[in-house]
Design a protein around this motif. Structure first.
Motif, mmCIF file in Angstrom:
data_model
loop_
_atom_site.group_PDB
_atom_site.id
_atom_site.type_symbol
_atom_site.label_atom_id
_atom_site.label_comp_id
_atom_site.label_asym_id
_atom_site.label_seq_id
_atom_site.Cartn_x
_atom_site.Cartn_y
_atom_site.Cartn_z
ATOM 1 N N THR A 3 49.750 -17.948 -24.749
ATOM 2 C CA THR A 3 50.255 -17.475 -22.947
ATOM 3 C C THR A 3 51.412 -17.875 -23.093
ATOM 4 O O THR A 3 52.784 -18.601 -23.580
ATOM 5 C CB THR A 3 50.055 -19.462 -22.832
ATOM 6 N N GLU A 5 54.271 -16.452 -19.488
ATOM 7 C CA GLU A 5 54.356 -17.256 -17.909
ATOM 8 C C GLU A 5 55.261 -15.852 -17.854
ATOM 9 O O GLU A 5 56.394 -15.441 -17.486
ATOM 10 C CB GLU A 5 55.422 -18.221 -17.698
ATOM 11 N N ASN A 7 56.142 -14.380 -13.776
ATOM 12 C CA ASN A 7 56.473 -13.610 -12.811
ATOM 13 C C ASN A 7 55.584 -15.107 -12.151
ATOM 14 O O ASN A 7 54.857 -15.215 -10.836
ATOM 15 C CB ASN A 7 56.269 -12.432 -12.423
ATOM 16 N N GLY A 8 55.497 -16.310 -12.472
ATOM 17 C CA GLY A 8 55.321 -17.019 -12.138
ATOM 18 C C GLY A 8 53.521 -18.188 -12.478
ATOM 19 O O GLY A 8 53.327 -19.479 -12.213
ATOM 20 N N VAL A 9 53.147 -16.833 -12.784
ATOM 21 C CA VAL A 9 51.385 -16.983 -13.536
ATOM 22 C C VAL A 9 51.536 -17.079 -14.900
ATOM 23 O O VAL A 9 51.633 -16.531 -15.320
ATOM 24 C CB VAL A 9 51.150 -15.881 -12.825
ATOM 25 N N GLN A 10 51.013 -17.968 -15.342
ATOM 26 C CA GLN A 10 49.989 -18.562 -17.142
ATOM 27 C C GLN A 10 49.394 -17.287 -17.530
ATOM 28 O O GLN A 10 48.162 -17.041 -16.227
ATOM 29 C CB GLN A 10 49.704 -19.416 -16.684
ATOM 30 N N SER A 11 49.948 -16.572 -18.160
ATOM 31 C CA SER A 11 48.798 -15.144 -18.545
ATOM 32 C C SER A 11 48.622 -15.816 -20.262
ATOM 33 O O SER A 11 49.903 -15.940 -21.114
ATOM 34 C CB SER A 11 49.543 -14.146 -18.017
ATOM 35 N N GLY A 55 54.494 -19.346 -24.213
ATOM 36 C CA GLY A 55 55.389 -19.920 -23.375
ATOM 37 C C GLY A 55 56.705 -19.051 -23.094
ATOM 38 O O GLY A 55 57.384 -19.826 -22.192
ATOM 39 N N LYS A 57 58.808 -17.387 -20.674
ATOM 40 C CA LYS A 57 58.708 -16.666 -19.704
ATOM 41 C C LYS A 57 59.130 -15.328 -18.784
ATOM 42 O O LYS A 57 60.267 -14.961 -19.317
ATOM 43 C CB LYS A 57 59.638 -17.655 -18.683
ATOM 44 N N GLU A 59 60.754 -11.976 -15.776
ATOM 45 C CA GLU A 59 60.357 -12.020 -14.436
ATOM 46 C C GLU A 59 61.026 -10.499 -14.825
ATOM 47 O O GLU A 59 61.747 -10.207 -14.755
ATOM 48 C CB GLU A 59 61.705 -12.982 -14.317
#
Lengths: 67, 287
Positions: A3, A5, A7-11, A55, A57, A59
């Motif tokens: 999993t 993140e 652009n702010g969305v969990q994928s 985990g 992130k 952006e």
């Protein structure tokens, strides 16, 4: 699967997914963008090889109209 | 000051005997315009063209991955014609401002645009007034200068802060005429006069750019008549009833204000001074 993140969305993505894959799936024009991985800018020549950890992130930013 | 040459009318760029120099950048037009808040990207493109500017500001934002319209701002900006000036708009602390500046630089490097090495630094203190946070602005300015950025620094019209920012290495100090987007024009011309005097003392070519607050063409002319080197505006064009016409007006206001400054205005006098000769008058006087 891991999993991330994006652009702010969990994928959920496959462990072998690269940044290049991610941008292609999102139909992002990479020339118009900059990418951060965990708040550090990822150089463009790393996109093809960069894979992710659970985990992470990511952006992706671009330019928009502004004053 | 030498008599300035009379520029040709209706050229697309605003001509000047001395182009605007900011750090290593040389701009043909002294008017810098923003790219935000237009009803359409085509209207923005037409307005930029009408303004005669060769430098436009842009903002850095998260890419919309799920509800994109398929149009990118950059499809409407000729990168061979315009130097992009990325901003840090919307940042409320120095850490965020440095982060956004780095991302802007990364995008401009990939676009091979000359604007990659500079940034319009904006660190806000309050969302209602959009006034700058002076302490965070100074902190961010120092960090960005240390990273090699040429920093064009948005600030209030406080002369002491302007001096501090110049001392911190800002390539240009950019005092606000009035709050961003307010259209109130230049509220305190005396502060602007003091800023110009202080920043240009012994350094007459140091660029001071009035950024924010412009409402209409006379505000632009006033900034230049006071001696500002440039004006940066966005909303006054983008939200005008006819943006392309207002952009044209802003181009002429830039030209008029700058030329009037170079021409040297007459001093203000309390009493009148007749334009026609007293000598040889054939009329009687009531006294």
């Amino acid at each position: 699967m891991i999993t991330i993140e994006f652009n702010g969305v969990q994928s959920e993505v496959d462990e072998k997914t690269t940044m290049e894959d991610l941008l292609r799936l999102a139909k992002v024009e990479s020339r118009f963008c900059a990418v951060e991985l965990n708040l550090e800018i990822l150089p463009k020549d790393h996109y093809a090889s960069q894979v992710f950890c659970d985990g992470d992130k990511i952006e992706v930013v671009t330019l928009v109209g502004g004053g | 000051m030498a008599e300035p040459p009379i520029p040709a009318p209706a050229s697309s760029a605003v001509p000047d005997s001395q182009p605007l120099r900011v750090g290593s950048h040389i701009l043909k037009s002294r008017l810098i315009v923003g790219t935000g808040k237009y009803d359409s990207l085509q209207l923005m493109k037409d307005s930029l063209e009408a303004s005669g500017s060769d430098c436009v500001t842009v903002a850095v934002r998260r890419e919309k991955l799920y509800d994109r319209e398929g149009k990118n701002l950059l499809d409407y900006i000729d990168l061979a014609k315009y130097t992009l000036l990325p901003n840090t708009a919307g940042c409320y602390n120095a850490t965020d401002a440095v982060r956004v500046a780095r991302l802007g630089r990364e995008i401009l490097k990939s676009l091979e645009n000359p604007g990659a090495d500079w940034v319009k630094l904006e660190v806000l203190g309050d969302s209602k007034t959009l006034l700058p946070d002076p302490i965070a602005t100074l902190e961010a300015c120092k960090l960005l200068v240390a990273e090699g950025f040429q920093v064009l620094c948005y600030t209030s019209d406080d002369p002491i802060m302007a001096v501090r920012l110049k001392a911190a290495g800002a390539a240009s100090v950019m005092p606000a005429g009035s709050p961003i987007g307010s259209g109130q024009g230049i509220l305190n011309p005396n502060n602007l006069r003091i800023i110009l005097e202080y920043l240009k003392a012994g350094d007459p070519d140091y660029p001071v750019i009035v950024d924010a607050g412009v409402g209409t063409a006379s505000d632009v002319s006033m900034a230049f008549e006071l001696g500002a080197d440039g004006v940066l505006l966005n909303t006054a064009i983008a939200h005008a009833r006819y943006p392309v016409a207002m952009a044209t007006a802003m181009k002429h206001a830039t030209l008029s204000g700058r030329l009037a400054y170079q021409a040297g205005r007459i001093p203000r006098r309390l009493y009148a001074m007749a334009s026609s000769p007293e000598d040889g008058s054939i009329t009687s006087r009531p006294w």
